[in-house]
Write a protein that holds these residues in place. Structure first.
Motif, PDB file in Angstrom:
ATOM      1  N   ARG A 128       0.850  -1.172  -0.017  1.00 46.56           N
ATOM      2  CA  ARG A 128       0.069   0.002  -0.193  1.00 46.56           C
ATOM      3  C   ARG A 128       0.993   1.024  -0.016  1.00 46.56           C
ATOM      4  NH1 ARG A 128      -3.034  -1.799   4.815  1.00 46.56           N
ATOM      5  NH2 ARG A 128      -4.082  -3.479   4.117  1.00 46.56           N
ATOM      6  N   LEU A 129       1.839   1.177   0.748  1.00 51.99           N
ATOM      7  CA  LEU A 129       2.457   2.374   1.060  1.00 51.99           C
ATOM      8  C   LEU A 129       3.577   2.738  -0.265  1.00 51.99           C
ATOM      9  CD1 LEU A 129       3.979   2.138   4.620  1.00 51.99           C
ATOM     10  CD2 LEU A 129       2.561   4.022   3.696  1.00 51.99           C
ATOM     11  N   MET A 130       4.205   1.577  -0.641  1.00 46.96           N
ATOM     12  CA  MET A 130       5.185   1.992  -1.732  1.00 46.96           C
ATOM     13  C   MET A 130       4.584   1.861  -3.331  1.00 46.96           C
ATOM     14  SD  MET A 130       8.459   0.058  -0.615  1.00 46.96           S
ATOM     15  CE  MET A 130       9.491   0.728  -1.884  1.00 46.96           C
ATOM     16  N   TYR A 131       3.526   1.030  -3.614  1.00 46.49           N
ATOM     17  CA  TYR A 131       2.960   1.016  -4.993  1.00 46.49           C
ATOM     18  C   TYR A 131       1.662   1.745  -4.940  1.00 46.49           C
ATOM     19  CZ  TYR A 131       6.815  -2.422  -5.163  1.00 46.49           C
ATOM     20  OH  TYR A 131       7.962  -2.959  -5.160  1.00 46.49           O
ATOM     21  N   TYR A 132       1.116   1.877  -4.046  1.00 46.37           N
ATOM     22  CA  TYR A 132      -0.486   2.423  -4.076  1.00 46.37           C
ATOM     23  C   TYR A 132      -0.238   4.053  -3.818  1.00 46.37           C
ATOM     24  CZ  TYR A 132      -5.192   3.685  -3.634  1.00 46.37           C
ATOM     25  OH  TYR A 132      -6.495   4.370  -3.885  1.00 46.37           O
ATOM     26  N   LEU A 133       0.329   4.234  -2.631  1.00 48.78           N
ATOM     27  CA  LEU A 133       0.580   5.696  -2.150  1.00 48.78           C
ATOM     28  C   LEU A 133       1.578   6.254  -2.750  1.00 48.78           C
ATOM     29  CD1 LEU A 133      -0.769   5.088   1.550  1.00 48.78           C
ATOM     30  CD2 LEU A 133      -2.138   6.118  -0.489  1.00 48.78           C
ATOM     31  N   GLU A 134       2.790   5.356  -3.437  1.00 46.12           N
ATOM     32  CA  GLU A 134       3.885   6.054  -4.095  1.00 46.12           C
ATOM     33  C   GLU A 134       4.872   6.629  -3.111  1.00 46.12           C
ATOM     34  OE1 GLU A 134       2.547   8.060  -7.487  1.00 46.12           O
ATOM     35  OE2 GLU A 134       1.629   6.639  -8.531  1.00 46.12           O
ATOM     36  N   CYS A 135       4.912   6.255  -1.699  1.00 44.88           N
ATOM     37  CA  CYS A 135       5.873   6.620  -0.932  1.00 44.88           C
ATOM     38  C   CYS A 135       7.326   6.214  -1.405  1.00 44.88           C
ATOM     39  CB  CYS A 135       5.446   6.076   0.356  1.00 44.88           C
ATOM     40  SG  CYS A 135       4.031   6.964   1.070  1.00 44.88           S
ATOM     41  N   SER A 136       8.307   6.994  -1.035  1.00 48.16           N
ATOM     42  CA  SER A 136       9.681   6.567  -1.419  1.00 48.16           C
ATOM     43  C   SER A 136      10.110   5.490  -0.122  1.00 48.16           C
ATOM     44  CB  SER A 136      10.559   7.508  -1.170  1.00 48.16           C
ATOM     45  OG  SER A 136      10.646   8.130   0.235  1.00 48.16           O
ATOM     46  N   VAL A 137      11.025   4.792  -0.281  1.00 49.43           N
ATOM     47  CA  VAL A 137      11.618   3.867   0.668  1.00 49.43           C
ATOM     48  C   VAL A 137      11.937   4.424   2.149  1.00 49.43           C
ATOM     49  CG1 VAL A 137      13.596   2.201   1.391  1.00 49.43           C
ATOM     50  CG2 VAL A 137      12.546   2.092  -0.969  1.00 49.43           C
ATOM     51  N   ALA A 138      12.414   5.709   1.899  1.00 50.77           N
ATOM     52  CA  ALA A 138      12.718   6.406   3.175  1.00 50.77           C
ATOM     53  C   ALA A 138      11.324   7.117   3.824  1.00 50.77           C
ATOM     54  CB  ALA A 138      13.451   7.767   2.751  1.00 50.77           C
ATOM     55  N   GLN A 139      10.266   7.197   3.168  1.00 45.01           N
ATOM     56  CA  GLN A 139       9.130   7.900   3.736  1.00 45.01           C
ATOM     57  C   GLN A 139       8.364   6.515   4.301  1.00 45.01           C
ATOM     58  OE1 GLN A 139       7.579   9.296   0.182  1.00 45.01           O
ATOM     59  NE2 GLN A 139       7.855  11.364   0.575  1.00 45.01           N
ATOM     60  N   ALA A 140       8.468   5.328   3.532  1.00 43.98           N
ATOM     61  CA  ALA A 140       7.798   4.204   4.103  1.00 43.98           C
ATOM     62  C   ALA A 140       8.244   3.752   5.318  1.00 43.98           C
ATOM     63  CB  ALA A 140       7.774   2.900   3.280  1.00 43.98           C
ATOM     64  N   ALA A 141       9.814   3.749   5.478  1.00 40.97           N
ATOM     65  CA  ALA A 141      10.476   3.537   6.403  1.00 40.97           C
ATOM     66  C   ALA A 141      10.169   4.322   7.635  1.00 40.97           C
ATOM     67  CB  ALA A 141      12.113   3.481   6.327  1.00 40.97           C
ATOM     68  N   GLU A 142      10.248   5.581   7.560  1.00 39.45           N
ATOM     69  CA  GLU A 142       9.798   6.463   8.328  1.00 39.45           C
ATOM     70  C   GLU A 142       8.334   6.289   9.083  1.00 39.45           C
ATOM     71  OE1 GLU A 142       8.957  11.456   8.983  1.00 39.45           O
ATOM     72  OE2 GLU A 142      10.328  10.705   7.350  1.00 39.45           O
ATOM     73  N   HIS A 143       7.437   6.207   8.128  1.00 39.44           N
ATOM     74  CA  HIS A 143       6.143   5.922   8.643  1.00 39.44           C
ATOM     75  C   HIS A 143       5.782   4.584   9.438  1.00 39.44           C
ATOM     76  CE1 HIS A 143       1.746   5.825   8.438  1.00 39.44           C
ATOM     77  NE2 HIS A 143       1.862   4.744   8.010  1.00 39.44           N
ATOM     78  N   LEU A 144       6.485   3.811   8.934  1.00 40.83           N
ATOM     79  CA  LEU A 144       6.597   2.241   9.640  1.00 40.83           C
ATOM     80  C   LEU A 144       7.538   2.301  11.101  1.00 40.83           C
ATOM     81  CD1 LEU A 144       6.527   0.022   6.585  1.00 40.83           C
ATOM     82  CD2 LEU A 144       4.592   0.467   8.067  1.00 40.83           C
ATOM     83  N   GLY A 145       8.415   3.127  11.047  1.00 38.07           N
ATOM     84  CA  GLY A 145       9.421   3.088  12.106  1.00 38.07           C
ATOM     85  C   GLY A 145      10.397   1.988  12.263  1.00 38.07           C
ATOM     86  N   ILE A 146      10.769   1.553  10.675  1.00 42.72           N
ATOM     87  CA  ILE A 146      11.660   0.496  10.575  1.00 42.72           C
ATOM     88  C   ILE A 146      12.857   1.009   9.605  1.00 42.72           C
ATOM     89  CG2 ILE A 146      10.219  -1.437  10.958  1.00 42.72           C
ATOM     90  CD1 ILE A 146       9.794  -1.558   8.013  1.00 42.72           C
ATOM     91  N   PRO A 147      14.006   0.208   9.543  1.00 42.79           N
ATOM     92  CA  PRO A 147      14.987   0.808   8.710  1.00 42.79           C
ATOM     93  C   PRO A 147      14.632   0.619   7.109  1.00 42.79           C
ATOM     94  CG  PRO A 147      15.804  -0.755  10.227  1.00 42.79           C
ATOM     95  CD  PRO A 147      14.312  -0.831  10.283  1.00 42.79           C
ATOM     96  N   PRO A 148      15.165   1.467   6.535  1.00 42.28           N
ATOM     97  CA  PRO A 148      14.965   1.496   5.095  1.00 42.28           C
ATOM     98  C   PRO A 148      15.393   0.008   4.275  1.00 42.28           C
ATOM     99  CG  PRO A 148      15.934   3.509   5.564  1.00 42.28           C
ATOM    100  CD  PRO A 148      16.138   2.737   6.456  1.00 42.28           C
ATOM    101  N   GLY A 149      16.240  -0.700   4.830  1.00 47.38           N
ATOM    102  CA  GLY A 149      16.662  -1.988   4.351  1.00 47.38           C
ATOM    103  C   GLY A 149      15.641  -3.099   4.551  1.00 47.38           C
ATOM    104  N   THR A 150      14.926  -2.676   5.820  1.00 45.58           N
ATOM    105  CA  THR A 150      13.943  -3.713   6.215  1.00 45.58           C
ATOM    106  C   THR A 150      12.713  -3.359   5.068  1.00 45.58           C
ATOM    107  OG1 THR A 150      14.615  -3.844   8.220  1.00 45.58           O
ATOM    108  CG2 THR A 150      12.497  -4.666   7.916  1.00 45.58           C
ATOM    109  N   VAL A 151      12.355  -2.207   4.749  1.00 41.58           N
ATOM    110  CA  VAL A 151      11.252  -1.777   3.911  1.00 41.58           C
ATOM    111  C   VAL A 151      11.681  -2.491   2.543  1.00 41.58           C
ATOM    112  CG1 VAL A 151      10.371   0.004   2.765  1.00 41.58           C
ATOM    113  CG2 VAL A 151      10.694   0.298   4.991  1.00 41.58           C
ATOM    114  N   LYS A 152      13.051  -2.574   2.211  1.00 40.64           N
ATOM    115  CA  LYS A 152      13.405  -2.903   0.815  1.00 40.64           C
ATOM    116  C   LYS A 152      13.116  -4.371   0.780  1.00 40.64           C
ATOM    117  CE  LYS A 152      16.635   0.364  -0.578  1.00 40.64           C
ATOM    118  NZ  LYS A 152      18.119   0.731  -0.560  1.00 40.64           N
TER     119      LYS A 152
END
Length: 193
Positions: A147-171
């Protein structure tokens, strides 16, 4: 004869003023082109660093910085080499404004059930239904990342900030989420490889 001379003078004065105004606008445009050539790539890189790697937003920051420089071109062009600190200060302030706006209006997630009402109209109803069914089969953390990355088009950094996890984990989650979604769609016969 004086009436003719006065009329002729009156017509020439506005034309001269108008010519000066156009020339100054041309100078402003040349000034902005120089800013893009000299500082454009530096400002984008600086803004992207402040925006945790969001290059698209960094380009927006560059454009807004250039627009503000254009508004003040007549004053700034006289500063010569001392314009660089002004440009970087404006870019920094715009990034700060962006961060403040994000804090005031946090990212809201949409439930998977609501996606079908806003899905792209060019997709067939059958495909939309199949994708929604496939999304329901995924783990919650995979659905959230999709939802975050493909539907809402958030960047990895934005998704990581929203979820409170590192960018590597988001990837990593995005990779496994897309793989799981692909398998679920293949199982339904929608996505064949």
């Amino acid at each position: 004869m004086n009436g003719i001379m006065e009329a002729g003078t009156a017509t020439l004065a506005p034309a001269g003023a108008q010519a000066r105004h156009v020339a100054s606008d041309t100078d402003c445009d040349a000034f902005i082109r120089d800013i893009y050539e000299q500082y454009g790539h530096l400002l984008v890189r600086y803004a992207a660093r402040l925006l945790d790697g969001d290059w698209h937003k960094a380009e927006d920051i560059l454009q807004e910085t250039a627009a503000r420089a254009w508004k003040h071109a007549r004053l700034l062009s006289a500063r010569g080499e001392h314009i660089r600190p002004w440009l970087f200060t404006v870019a920094r302030n715009l990034v700060i404004d962006h961060h403040r706006a994000r804090q005031v209006r946090p990212l809201d997630l949409m439930a998977a059930e609501d996606l079908d009402t806003s899905w792209d109209g060019t997709e067939s109803t059958l495909t939309s239904h199949a994708v929604l069914e496939a999304l329901r089969e995924l783990k919650e953390q995979h659905r959230t990342v999709i939802r975050l990355m493909y539907y809402l088009e958030c960047s990895v950094a934005q998704a990581a900030e929203h979820l409170g996890i590192p960018p590597g984990t988001v990837k990593s989650r995005a990779f496994y989420a897309v793989r799981a979604l692909r398998k679920a769609l293949e199982k339904q016969g929608v996505f064949g490889m």
